[in-house]
Enzyme design. Sequence first.
Site, PDB file in Angstrom:
ATOM      1  N   SER A  61     100.730  62.338  38.211  1.00 23.77           N
ATOM      2  CA  SER A  61     100.651  62.283  36.743  1.00 23.77           C
ATOM      3  C   SER A  61     101.955  62.819  36.137  1.00 23.77           C
ATOM      4  CB  SER A  61      99.473  63.115  36.242  1.00 23.77           C
ATOM      5  OG  SER A  61      98.272  62.629  36.780  1.00 23.77           O
TER       6      SER A  61
ATOM      7  N   LYS B 221      98.344  73.215  34.115  1.00 24.39           N
ATOM      8  CA  LYS B 221      99.473  72.344  33.792  1.00 24.39           C
ATOM      9  C   LYS B 221      99.636  72.145  32.285  1.00 24.39           C
ATOM     10  CE  LYS B 221      98.619  70.067  38.123  1.00 24.39           C
ATOM     11  NZ  LYS B 221      97.886  68.980  38.763  1.00 24.39           N
TER      12      LYS B 221
ATOM     13  N   HIS C 147      94.928  58.160  42.064  1.00 19.69           N
ATOM     14  CA  HIS C 147      93.558  58.649  41.814  1.00 19.69           C
ATOM     15  C   HIS C 147      92.552  57.511  42.019  1.00 19.69           C
ATOM     16  CE1 HIS C 147      95.577  61.634  38.848  1.00 19.69           C
ATOM     17  NE2 HIS C 147      95.165  62.340  39.886  1.00 19.69           N
TER      18      HIS C 147
ATOM     19  N   ARG D  50      98.012  63.990  49.320  1.00 24.33           N
ATOM     20  CA  ARG D  50      99.112  63.035  49.516  1.00 24.33           C
ATOM     21  C   ARG D  50     100.104  63.484  50.585  1.00 24.33           C
ATOM     22  NH1 ARG D  50     100.727  63.353  43.440  1.00 24.33           N
ATOM     23  NH2 ARG D  50     100.205  65.421  44.161  1.00 24.33           N
TER      24      ARG D  50
HETATM   25  O1  PNS Z   1      94.426  67.486  39.013  1.00 20.77           O
HETATM   26  P1  PNS Z   1      94.553  68.959  39.258  1.00 20.77           P
HETATM   27  O2  PNS Z   1      95.239  69.626  38.092  1.00 20.77           O
HETATM   28  O3  PNS Z   1      95.203  69.274  40.563  1.00 20.77           O
HETATM   29  O4  PNS Z   1      93.037  69.520  39.316  1.00 20.77           O
HETATM   30  C1  PNS Z   1      92.782  70.894  39.502  1.00 20.77           C
HETATM   31  C2  PNS Z   1      91.352  71.251  39.088  1.00 20.77           C
HETATM   32  C3  PNS Z   1      91.096  70.854  37.647  1.00 20.77           C
HETATM   33  C4  PNS Z   1      90.374  70.535  39.989  1.00 20.77           C
HETATM   34  C5  PNS Z   1      91.189  72.787  39.281  1.00 20.77           C
HETATM   35  O5  PNS Z   1      92.220  73.445  38.609  1.00 20.77           O
HETATM   36  C6  PNS Z   1      89.844  73.301  38.768  1.00 20.77           C
HETATM   37  O6  PNS Z   1      88.834  73.132  39.406  1.00 20.77           O
HETATM   38  N1  PNS Z   1      89.870  73.916  37.577  1.00 20.77           N
HETATM   39  C7  PNS Z   1      88.693  74.485  36.950  1.00 20.77           C
HETATM   40  C8  PNS Z   1      88.737  75.995  37.005  1.00 20.77           C
HETATM   41  C9  PNS Z   1      88.224  76.514  38.330  1.00 20.77           C
HETATM   42  O7  PNS Z   1      87.105  76.259  38.746  1.00 20.77           O
HETATM   43  N2  PNS Z   1      89.074  77.306  39.038  1.00 20.77           N
HETATM   44  C10 PNS Z   1      88.706  77.909  40.298  1.00 20.77           C
HETATM   45  C11 PNS Z   1      89.229  77.134  41.505  1.00 20.77           C
HETATM   46  S1  PNS Z   1      90.966  77.361  41.705  1.00 20.77           S
END
Ligand code: PNS
Length: 161
Positions: A130, A43, A19, A92
């Site tokens: 993570s 998660k 990150h 990645r």
């Molecule tokens: O690090 P991650 O878990 O891959 O991040 C994912 C994240 C947090 C960016 C994504 O799940 C997110 O934007 N969550 C907020 C809810 C949302 O807006 N969902 C609609 C898009 S799928």
Amino acid sequence: MKGRIAVYPGSFDPITNGHIDVVKRALAFFDKVIVVVSGHSRKNLLFTTEERVALIKAVYNENTRIEVDSFNGLLVNYLAEKGINRVIRGLRAVSDFEYEFQMVLANRKLNNNIETVFLMPGEEFFFISSSVIKEIALLKGDVSSMTPKVIVEALKKKFNY
Ligand code: PNS
């Protein structure tokens, strides 16, 4: 806020050297990056939102080009509130692609003005996630090459070693 600003959203549970590499690369063409912790994640989370924010702040200390924040609910709503329409995500491997592709299209359906910029971390970070860090730390392994010292200490505290 003035200048080119991008939001880097994620679970950051916890933040990894991968990150951090993505943020460094993003700063090459954005004036400011806001690292934003999502309170809502698909998660299993180890750290609370407050803990994740505090840990990222500890990593970045006084860097004026990096802000740390959190949001609950939809990313598009957070972006609208901040008046920002640029999102950074790290990519990645091919395996990341489908999930990221789906997310971009979902966000685009919700707000067509948002653009996501994908950055590839250095290859030495490709295997770091993570989840891998949490699993190794749970089993009391050494994760000091994968995440900053402050995170290693926080993991040790969580897993009592
Ligand atoms: O690090 P991650 O878990 O891959 O991040 C994912 C994240 C947090 C960016 C994504 O799940 C997110 O934007 N969550 C907020 C809810 C949302 O807006 N969902 C609609 C898009 S799928």
